[in-house]
Scaffold this motif. Structure first.
Motif: not given
Length: 65
Positions: A40-65
């Protein structure tokens, strides 16, 4: 001499033999599980290297003051 090393004349203790069998079975189950996880790990690693997995970018929220 061999009987003295074994600890008794009657041969191996049936409880000990049963426990060894149980442990051997458990080891086999764990080895099979490791093989499945590696595949399973090999399969997921191959998918990551082929760009087949959906990635979520971290969004920076403004700091509350």
């Amino acid at each position: 001499m061999a009987k003295a090393l074994l600890g008794h004349v009657g041969g191996p203790d049936p409880r000990l033999v049963s426990e060894v069998r149980r442990l051997q079975q458990r080891v086999s189950e764990l080895e099979a599980h490791v093989m499945r996880l590696q595949a399973e790990n090999d399969s997921l690693s191959a998918a990551v290297h082929e760009g087949q997995l959906l990635t979520i970018e971290a969004q920076h929220e403004p700091a509350l003051t």
